[in-house]
Every structure is written in C-alpha cells, then in structure tokens.
Design a protein around this motif. Structure first.
Motif, PDB file in Angstrom:
ATOM      1  N   LEU A   1       0.993  -1.079   0.167  1.00  0.00           N
ATOM      2  CA  LEU A   1       0.058  -0.003  -0.129  1.00  0.00           C
ATOM      3  C   LEU A   1       0.707   1.291  -0.057  1.00  0.00           C
ATOM      4  CD1 LEU A   1      -2.945  -1.054   2.746  1.00  0.00           C
ATOM      5  CD2 LEU A   1      -2.980  -0.819  -0.037  1.00  0.00           C
ATOM      6  N   LEU A   2       2.105   1.155   0.558  1.00  0.00           N
ATOM      7  CA  LEU A   2       3.042   2.427   0.633  1.00  0.00           C
ATOM      8  C   LEU A   2       3.781   2.474  -0.639  1.00  0.00           C
ATOM      9  CD1 LEU A   2       4.259   1.688   4.307  1.00  0.00           C
ATOM     10  CD2 LEU A   2       2.705   3.518   3.464  1.00  0.00           C
ATOM     11  N   PHE A   3       3.982   1.539  -1.278  1.00  0.00           N
ATOM     12  CA  PHE A   3       4.544   1.510  -2.487  1.00  0.00           C
ATOM     13  C   PHE A   3       3.944   1.586  -3.900  1.00  0.00           C
ATOM     14  CE2 PHE A   3       7.530  -0.470   0.486  1.00  0.00           C
ATOM     15  CZ  PHE A   3       8.760   0.300   0.045  1.00  0.00           C
ATOM     16  N   GLY A   4       2.361   1.968  -3.714  1.00  0.00           N
ATOM     17  CA  GLY A   4       1.769   2.126  -4.834  1.00  0.00           C
ATOM     18  C   GLY A   4       0.755   1.103  -5.423  1.00  0.00           C
TER      19      GLY A   4
ATOM     20  N   GLY B   1      -2.290   0.770  -8.598  1.00  0.00           N
ATOM     21  CA  GLY B   1      -2.544   1.960  -9.322  1.00  0.00           C
ATOM     22  C   GLY B   1      -2.366   3.456  -8.583  1.00  0.00           C
ATOM     23  N   GLN B   2      -1.985   3.253  -7.161  1.00  0.00           N
ATOM     24  CA  GLN B   2      -2.249   4.551  -6.372  1.00  0.00           C
ATOM     25  C   GLN B   2      -0.833   5.053  -6.513  1.00  0.00           C
ATOM     26  OE1 GLN B   2      -4.919   5.634  -4.785  1.00  0.00           O
ATOM     27  NE2 GLN B   2      -6.095   4.141  -6.122  1.00  0.00           N
ATOM     28  N   ALA B   3      -0.548   6.370  -6.275  1.00  0.00           N
ATOM     29  CA  ALA B   3       0.663   6.979  -6.116  1.00  0.00           C
ATOM     30  C   ALA B   3       1.485   6.344  -5.168  1.00  0.00           C
ATOM     31  CB  ALA B   3       0.444   8.464  -6.270  1.00  0.00           C
ATOM     32  N   PRO B   4       2.948   5.946  -5.258  1.00  0.00           N
ATOM     33  CA  PRO B   4       3.608   5.439  -4.224  1.00  0.00           C
ATOM     34  C   PRO B   4       3.788   6.694  -3.327  1.00  0.00           C
ATOM     35  CG  PRO B   4       4.789   5.743  -6.025  1.00  0.00           C
ATOM     36  CD  PRO B   4       3.708   6.055  -6.527  1.00  0.00           C
ATOM     37  N   CYS B   5       4.111   6.219  -2.060  1.00  0.00           N
ATOM     38  CA  CYS B   5       4.220   7.172  -0.920  1.00  0.00           C
ATOM     39  C   CYS B   5       5.823   7.541  -0.992  1.00  0.00           C
ATOM     40  CB  CYS B   5       4.049   6.671   0.272  1.00  0.00           C
ATOM     41  SG  CYS B   5       2.121   6.206   0.648  1.00  0.00           S
ATOM     42  N   ASP B   6       6.262   8.552  -0.163  1.00  0.00           N
ATOM     43  CA  ASP B   6       7.626   9.061  -0.150  1.00  0.00           C
ATOM     44  C   ASP B   6       8.319   8.279   0.958  1.00  0.00           C
ATOM     45  OD1 ASP B   6      10.074  10.466   0.440  1.00  0.00           O
ATOM     46  OD2 ASP B   6       8.944  12.388   0.273  1.00  0.00           O
ATOM     47  N   ILE B   7       8.861   7.231   0.562  1.00  0.00           N
ATOM     48  CA  ILE B   7       9.336   6.399   1.706  1.00  0.00           C
ATOM     49  C   ILE B   7      10.559   6.860   2.222  1.00  0.00           C
ATOM     50  CG2 ILE B   7      10.395   4.115   1.904  1.00  0.00           C
ATOM     51  CD1 ILE B   7       7.682   3.877   1.109  1.00  0.00           C
ATOM     52  N   ASP B   8      11.334   7.735   1.717  1.00  0.00           N
ATOM     53  CA  ASP B   8      12.558   8.356   2.155  1.00  0.00           C
ATOM     54  C   ASP B   8      11.878   9.322   3.350  1.00  0.00           C
ATOM     55  OD1 ASP B   8      14.250   7.066   0.349  1.00  0.00           O
ATOM     56  OD2 ASP B   8      14.410   8.712  -0.917  1.00  0.00           O
ATOM     57  N   ALA B   9      10.815   9.956   3.187  1.00  0.00           N
ATOM     58  CA  ALA B   9      10.691  10.661   4.331  1.00  0.00           C
ATOM     59  C   ALA B   9       9.778  10.018   5.221  1.00  0.00           C
ATOM     60  CB  ALA B   9       9.534  11.824   3.479  1.00  0.00           C
ATOM     61  N   LEU B  10       9.496   9.131   5.068  1.00  0.00           N
ATOM     62  CA  LEU B  10       8.626   8.144   5.903  1.00  0.00           C
ATOM     63  C   LEU B  10       9.655   7.609   6.909  1.00  0.00           C
ATOM     64  CD1 LEU B  10       5.953   7.122   7.344  1.00  0.00           C
ATOM     65  CD2 LEU B  10       6.255   5.220   5.572  1.00  0.00           C
ATOM     66  N   ALA B  11      10.805   6.867   6.199  1.00  0.00           N
ATOM     67  CA  ALA B  11      11.892   6.243   7.134  1.00  0.00           C
ATOM     68  C   ALA B  11      12.702   7.323   7.755  1.00  0.00           C
ATOM     69  CB  ALA B  11      12.840   6.025   6.198  1.00  0.00           C
ATOM     70  N   THR B  12      12.689   8.886   7.447  1.00  0.00           N
ATOM     71  CA  THR B  12      13.263   9.680   8.197  1.00  0.00           C
ATOM     72  C   THR B  12      12.454  10.096   9.513  1.00  0.00           C
ATOM     73  OG1 THR B  12      14.317  10.836   6.228  1.00  0.00           O
ATOM     74  CG2 THR B  12      13.957  12.010   8.125  1.00  0.00           C
ATOM     75  N   GLN B  13      11.205   9.975   9.206  1.00  0.00           N
ATOM     76  CA  GLN B  13      10.082  10.361  10.471  1.00  0.00           C
ATOM     77  C   GLN B  13      10.221   9.258  11.526  1.00  0.00           C
ATOM     78  OE1 GLN B  13       8.070  13.358  10.945  1.00  0.00           O
ATOM     79  NE2 GLN B  13       9.785  13.786   9.671  1.00  0.00           N
TER      80      GLN B  13
ATOM     81  N   ASN C   1      -0.685   9.103  15.431  1.00  0.00           N
ATOM     82  CA  ASN C   1      -1.823   8.085  15.096  1.00  0.00           C
ATOM     83  C   ASN C   1      -2.971   8.880  14.444  1.00  0.00           C
ATOM     84  OD1 ASN C   1      -3.202   5.864  14.483  1.00  0.00           O
ATOM     85  ND2 ASN C   1      -4.091   5.549  16.358  1.00  0.00           N
ATOM     86  N   PRO C   2      -3.015   9.166  13.298  1.00  0.00           N
ATOM     87  CA  PRO C   2      -2.056   8.796  12.222  1.00  0.00           C
ATOM     88  C   PRO C   2      -1.103   9.630  11.968  1.00  0.00           C
ATOM     89  CG  PRO C   2      -4.191   9.416  11.031  1.00  0.00           C
ATOM     90  CD  PRO C   2      -4.237   9.736  12.671  1.00  0.00           C
ATOM     91  N   ILE C   3      -0.114   9.207  11.336  1.00  0.00           N
ATOM     92  CA  ILE C   3       0.900   9.815  10.301  1.00  0.00           C
ATOM     93  C   ILE C   3       0.691   9.571   8.965  1.00  0.00           C
ATOM     94  CG2 ILE C   3       2.714   8.217  10.659  1.00  0.00           C
ATOM     95  CD1 ILE C   3       4.624  10.557  10.498  1.00  0.00           C
ATOM     96  N   ARG C   4       0.233  10.536   8.093  1.00  0.00           N
ATOM     97  CA  ARG C   4       0.013  10.132   6.920  1.00  0.00           C
ATOM     98  C   ARG C   4       1.013  10.153   5.803  1.00  0.00           C
ATOM     99  NH1 ARG C   4      -5.738  12.512   4.771  1.00  0.00           N
ATOM    100  NH2 ARG C   4      -6.166  10.768   6.235  1.00  0.00           N
ATOM    101  N   ALA C   5       1.385   9.108   5.370  1.00  0.00           N
ATOM    102  CA  ALA C   5       2.524   9.091   4.134  1.00  0.00           C
ATOM    103  C   ALA C   5       1.732   9.485   2.913  1.00  0.00           C
ATOM    104  CB  ALA C   5       2.880   7.746   4.274  1.00  0.00           C
ATOM    105  N   LEU C   6       2.456  10.565   2.277  1.00  0.00           N
ATOM    106  CA  LEU C   6       1.878  11.180   1.367  1.00  0.00           C
ATOM    107  C   LEU C   6       2.859  10.933   0.090  1.00  0.00           C
ATOM    108  CD1 LEU C   6       1.192  14.750   2.872  1.00  0.00           C
ATOM    109  CD2 LEU C   6      -0.546  12.950   2.416  1.00  0.00           C
ATOM    110  N   PRO C   7       2.414  11.283  -1.523  1.00  0.00           N
ATOM    111  CA  PRO C   7       3.565  11.114  -2.381  1.00  0.00           C
ATOM    112  C   PRO C   7       4.593  12.132  -2.143  1.00  0.00           C
ATOM    113  CG  PRO C   7       1.219  11.312  -3.021  1.00  0.00           C
ATOM    114  CD  PRO C   7       1.130  11.608  -1.530  1.00  0.00           C
ATOM    115  N   GLU C   8       4.332  13.061  -1.426  1.00  0.00           N
ATOM    116  CA  GLU C   8       5.668  13.878  -1.142  1.00  0.00           C
ATOM    117  C   GLU C   8       5.572  13.963   0.292  1.00  0.00           C
ATOM    118  OE1 GLU C   8       6.468  17.201  -3.617  1.00  0.00           O
ATOM    119  OE2 GLU C   8       6.314  16.338  -5.541  1.00  0.00           O
ATOM    120  N   GLY C   9       6.365  13.641   1.050  1.00  0.00           N
ATOM    121  CA  GLY C   9       6.455  13.812   2.481  1.00  0.00           C
ATOM    122  C   GLY C   9       5.608  13.417   3.321  1.00  0.00           C
ATOM    123  N   CYS C  10       5.417  13.669   4.706  1.00  0.00           N
ATOM    124  CA  CYS C  10       4.436  13.081   5.711  1.00  0.00           C
ATOM    125  C   CYS C  10       3.872  14.057   6.332  1.00  0.00           C
ATOM    126  CB  CYS C  10       5.223  11.986   6.572  1.00  0.00           C
ATOM    127  SG  CYS C  10       6.043  10.795   5.892  1.00  0.00           S
TER     128      CYS C  10
END
Length: 698
Positions: A633-636, A639-651, A672-681
């Motif tokens: 779900l986080l990787f798209g 067909g959904q846009a992938p989340c910004d995994i780098d930003a999520l790992a940083t958080q 709760n929640p922290i929303r993982a977005l296509p750019e940032g969180c």
C-alpha cells in the motif's frame, strides 16, 4: 565481564555439603569429577564425616589448605550466607550455589540473596545461582552439576555453547544434543541470576574459541543493554545465537491507555530485539537443535535463493511449499540451463525444484551433472537434496556421496543439506563431508532458512545507533494534543501546530483562514481517544464550523462529564495518502521501543506492525516498513501513487530518537495517524503520556 575459563576450567574446587552417596545432590558433582577425569584439586567439605567418596573431608572451607578457585555450595539455605562469607575469605573467584529457598521463595530469601550479592561484588567474586543446577564442561571434565543426564555417558565435547535460565530444561536440551551426536563446548545454567545472567554468558561464549554456535533458553532478561551487547558480540564473531524465549505474555498492556502500549506486550518486544540484534528465535527444542546441528559446517548464506534437487516430484512440491512458508526464494533455473538439462534427461523437471527422477538408479552421473548445473547457473545461496532411502542404500550411498562431493568442489562456502534415510554410520559419512542430513525435508528447509537468517544478520552487521535527541523537559502535567504537537514539532517531526479555538465563532474564523475544509478535534488532557468521545469532525467548511464545534463540545461532556475541555483544534484536511501509526513505549527491560504499522484495520485487527528498540537510523526504519504484510500500500498498490518512503523512514527514525530523548519522562507517545503522502508526511494527531509520579520515583 569475567573469563569463561574462570567458570569452566578452575584449578581447584571445594564442594560444601559433599555427600558420600553419589546419587544425592551433594554427591553427584563429586562423583562425576572423580570418575570422569577432572584434573584439578577437589576438596570435600562435610563436618559430619572424616572422608567423602574416598577423599578427606574438611569441617569448614577455612580448614582447606591454600587458595580455592571455585566453591560449590549444596547445603540448606540458612547456612549458605555463612558459607559464601568463608569462600570469599578463602579467595574463591567463583561460587556456585545449588541451594534453593532464596529470591524464588519469600521475602527472607530475597534479603539473603541480596546479602550474598553484596558480599560477592565487594570482593569481586562471581556468583552462579542460587537455585542453580550447575554447569558441564567436557573439555576440562569439570562437572559441578547434579543433573542425571551425565549418567547417560561421557559428555561429548563439541562447539555448541548452551546457556539456560532453567536448569531442568537446559539439561533436557543438553541431553537431546548428546543423543543427536551434537557435542558442546560448555553448558551453564543460571538459576536465580543473582549475579551472572544468561546475557553475560552469551557474551562469554561469543569470546570462546571452542564455541561456534550458542543456544540460549530465556524466561526473562534483567539487563537489557547487557543482553543486547552480548548478542552483538556473537554477531561480530559470526556465531549464531538460537534463543528459545518462553512466556508469551503481554503483562501490563491491559492497563495501557494508548494503542502502542496495548500492542507492545512483552513478547513482541523480545521478538523485535532478537531480530534487531541478529539472534534467531526458535519455538521448539527440535528447531533449536536442528539449527545447531545444521550450523556445524559454519556456513551461513546471506541470501534467500534456495535450490532444491530431488528424486521425487512430490517431495519437491513439499519442499517448495516449506521454503515459501519460510520466506525463501525458490527461483527458477535460467531457461538456457533448463534446456541443457532437458537435453540430458528429456523427462526431467529442471525448473526448481529440479527432479532427476528415478533415472538416478540407472545413471548416478546425473547427480553431479544436475547439481553442478544448479550451483553454476542457478546462483543459489543454499541447496537441499532429497534422496530418501536412495541416499542410505549400501549400493548407492557412496556413489551418490561421491557425485555430491564432485559438484561441491571449490564451493566450500556453499551449504548443501541432504534429506536422506540412512543408518547412523552412513549419516556420519555424509556429515564428515560437510553435508548435514535430515530425514524430514521440511526440517531441512527450516534449518536452511534459520541459517540464512543468521547469515543475513552477519552480513548486515550491528545496526547504527544515532544519539537520542536533546529535548527540553516535558511540562509537569497531563499533555493535551496541542501541547504534544508543539513538542513533537519542536523535535523536528512533521507535525503542523494547529489553532486552538474556544468559541463557535472562532472556529468559523479559523476554518475560513485556512481557505479549505478542516478537521475539528477536541482538546482535553483527560480524553486520549477522541473519536470514541465523538470529538472529531472531518471535512468541515467555514459555514459548518460553529455547529461542528458545538457538537464536539457536547459529545465530549457526555463522554466524560469530569473531563477538562480546553477547546477545539482546527487543522487543515490532509491530502490523499496512506495512514500509518507511529508509537513508542518504555519497556522495563529494553527501554524505549518504537512501533510502526499501517493504520485502521491493519493496526486494530490485523496487528500488522513492526517493532525496534530505540534509537535507530533510517536503514532500520526501512526494515520496519519492509516487514509489514501490507507494505505494498505504501509502494503504490493498485495504481495508487507511491508514498515518499524516504520521508517516512526519516520520520520513523526521528521519532525513535525523540522517544529515546524523553525516555525517562514518558510512558508512551504516539502519532496516530501519520499520513504518508506522495511527497513528505503529515502527522495528524499526537499523544504523549507522561510517567506517573510513582513510576518516576522507581
């Protein structure tokens, strides 16, 4: 840390409470060492006898001439403190106490055990026990133990070290090892662990040249940091640690008031720490001993690609299923290699599993042809061969073994496990050639998977440990969401500090200022779960804000008439993304522990979460993301846009450092929640629960 040699190879031992009867607790260790070749000096202490098992008996420890290295105490509890005092005065470096009736018994026992520890530490003496079954060291023939397992025969010397908190179950593990032909370097039990504990023993075994693998039976750990350090010592020495952690409880979670605390029970924390620091957790004695046995060649593949070769299509399917269950990759052979094998044997199945079929009976040269092709072309990290009774048949075993040896020439770092049914003398021949053998192919697969986990841990090395954040002290009161958000934002987390309003009109003005729809949430230090209290409204426009404000306040009052209501937070609606949970709690053994998972049903029902001890870096945060069953779900996914995994790992990493920075002040904290977005969180909610005054003074 003391020397293992000090515990397992002393120059002299005195047995206090030595019995002339070799079947009694005080008689067994004396009998074992007298009859099985211990070369050191042995002194029997028994004030009621002149001799004990042929040795002169001394009235007290003080009567023994010269200095003592090791003192074994096997007398009733009331006399133990005095015996320890005498042993210390005599210069003993290690004291082993069989006697029970101490911390496991009552308050008086706790006090006596503490008195023993205080004396020992002041003198620099190490204590094993009390309430301890003892130790077995085959190389030095040192047997300060009363276990009856030694009656089964001379203990086999080998390279497996066993550390156990339970004496009886530890000796059970030891005996099964002996019956399996698996020799040990040392077997040591810890009993009440007044001083020496299983974690420290793992570290000692990690430093021991005669120990190549370590098995540990654990009920609880007293010193989390020391335990972790010992696991890392074993990892650095490339010695796998197989841990049987029993007691799958979640004590304390029922009283928790956050999702994190209720999910982070004792067992999942142990599980996370073991994984994080390279240990392999086992769920049965059979699994532990299978891994220790398969580890004898000391080959630990770092990858997960497994090649399966078989004389039975059915067994190949069984092994492929087992490999999939273990998370291994049953990768197909390259098409060109498959074609080449088909040319050799048209009715073979060369994909992987590779089936050489019963044609093996007519042409044993198929074995090196097929296995060499798999090793050369398949790029497999480990191999398993299923030969059933063929591998044990007197007419076939040697040529089969020769074919396997031929295929393994120049591949000393490749592990090739065999599944055969054969008499012990033939199994011994396979083992002598470096081929571990299992009758059950599923157990062979599970053993390979465990060694691959060990290899991956060795390859990864010790995880980086960034410093905890240097954070200001928390206010000395229960924190509202607004205060929690302000503190987390100051720590660098992706938290928008929202506007607090106290009237319906202010709510309308605040939403209008945002220029888009908003989220309205109750602010109260007494209401942790806002949704349950009717304290959250979504997609609120400026014109609807006054009514939403009023409804929230009324619902909160009805939910808890005594709750303090500070007002309502106004926050912008977040963009489309994937909601996750990020939490931390303070574990009594390991300190701050962080949870990460997907939100909603994944947290509440599926408990699809990962844990790590904090603080940790972004690489570890990525491991947590990859562990989730719903990670796609986080990787798209779909067909959904992938989340910004780098930003999520940083958080996640930053959150772990914040939890470590506040570790002495909080019970738990959560986004709760922290929303993982296509750019940032974007952190949409925040909670910090302080320690109670009672906890702070512990």
């Amino acid at each position: 840390m003391s020397s293992l040699d000090q515990l397992t190879n002393p120059a002299s031992i005195a047995i206090v409470g030595a019995s002339d009867n070799p079947t009694r607790i005080g008689g067994r260790p004396l009998h074992y060492m007298l009859t099985k070749g211990y070369k050191g000096d042995i002194y029997a202490v028994n004030p009621k006898s002149e001799t004990v098992q042929g040795l002169k008996a001394y009235k007290t420890i003080s009567d023994i001439p010269g200095q003592l290295d090791f003192v074994l105490i096997a007398i009733p509890a009331p006399a133990v403190v005095g015996a320890v005092r005498e042993a210390i005065a005599k210069g003993a470096r290690t004291i082993l106490i069989f006697s029970s009736g101490f911390a496991e018994a009552d308050a008086a026992g706790i006090a006596a055990q503490q008195e023993i520890l205080t004396m020992a530490r002041a003198a620099g003496v190490r204590i094993l026990g009390p309430n301890c079954l003892g130790a077995i060291s085959p190389r030095s023939h040192f047997y300060p133990t009363f276990t009856s397992t030694i009656e089964k025969g001379e203990p086999l010397a080998g390279h497996l070290g066993i550390a156990s908190q339970s004496g009886a179950y530890g000796s059970h593990i030891f005996l099964i090892c002996q019956q399996r032909g698996l020799g040990i370097s040392n077997f040591i039990t810890t009993g009440n662990e007044s001083d020496l504990h299983v974690g420290e023993l793992i570290g000692m075994l990690a430093e021991d040249d005669n120990t190549h693998a370590i098995a540990a039976y654990v009920e609880s750990i007293k010193d989390g940091p020391a335990f972790i350090e010992s696991l890392e010592m074993a990892r650095a020495a490339r010695k796998p640690v197989f841990v049987m952690k029993v007691g799958r409880s979640s004590a304390g979670a029922a009283a928790a008031s956050s999702h994190t605390a209720s999910l982070a029970g004792e067992d999942v924390v142990y599980d996370a720490v073991l994984r994080q620091h390279g240990a392999i957790r086992v769920n049965s004695t059979e699994e532990m001993i299978d891994l220790a046995y398969a580890a004898r060649p000391r080959i630990y593949p770092a990858g997960k690609r497994v090649g399966l070769v078989t004389v039975s299509g059915g067994a190949g399917i069984l092994m492929a299923d087992a490999a999939s269950d273990c998370g291994l990759d049953v990768a197909e052979m390259p098409e060109e290699a498959q074609a080449e094998l088909k040319a050799v044997l048209p009715f073979a199945s060369p994909r992987n599993p590779v089936d050489v079929t019963a044609q093996l009976f007519n042409n044993l040269s198929l074995v090196p042809q097929f296995t060499t092709a798999m090793l050369d072309r398949g790029n497999y990290d480990g191999m398993i061969g299923f030969w059933t009774s063929v591998g044990g048949a007197p007419t076939l075993a040697k040529p089969l073994m020769d074919g396997l040896k031929q295929s393994m020439e120049g591949r000393k770092d490749t592990l090739f496990i065999q599944s055969v049914v054969a008499p012990p003398e033939i199994i011994a021949q396979y083992e002598a050639e470096g081929f571990p053998c299992f009758e059950d192919p599923t157990r062979a697969v599970e053993a390979l998977a465990g060694l691959m986990q060990a290899g991956a841990g060795f390859a990864a090395g010790r995880p980086a440990t960034p410093a905890p954040l240097d954070l200001p002290a928390l206010p000395d009161h229960d924190l509202s969401e607004l205060e929690a958000k302000e503190l987390m934002a100051a720590a660098g987390l992706a938290v928008d500090v929202d506007r607090l309003v106290t009237t319906p009109g202010d709510a309308a003005e605040a939403v209008a200022a945002l220029g888009r729809k908003a989220v309205l949430k109750i602010v109260s230090p007494d209401i942790a779960h806002k949704t349950e209290a009717g304290g959250v409204k979504l997609n609120v426009s400026a014109e609807d804000a006054p009514a939403a404000f009023t409804a929230i306040m009324e619902s909160a009052k009805a939910y808890d008439p005594k709750a303090r209501l500070d007002g309502v937070l106004i926050a912008p609606m977040a963009g489309e993304g994937v909601d996750c949970i990020l939490g931390a709690r303070i574990d009594p053994v390991f300190g701050p522990v962080v949870l990460f998972g997907l939100g909603g049903i994944f947290t509440e029902v599926l408990k699809d979460v990962a844990f790590r001890a904090a603080p940790f870096d972004e690489a570890t945060a990525r491991e947590m993301i990859d562990e989730l069953k719903g990670r796609d779900l986080l990787f798209g996914a779909r067909g959904q846009a992938p989340c910004d995994i780098d930003a999520l790992a940083t958080q996640i990493s930053l959150f772990s450092r914040a939890a470590a920075g506040w570790a002495d002040q909080i019970d738990s904290m959560e986004i709760n929640p922290i929303r993982a977005l296509p750019e940032g969180c974007q952190a949409l909610d925040a909670l910090i629960l302080r320690k109670t005054k009672e906890e702070s003074h512990d």
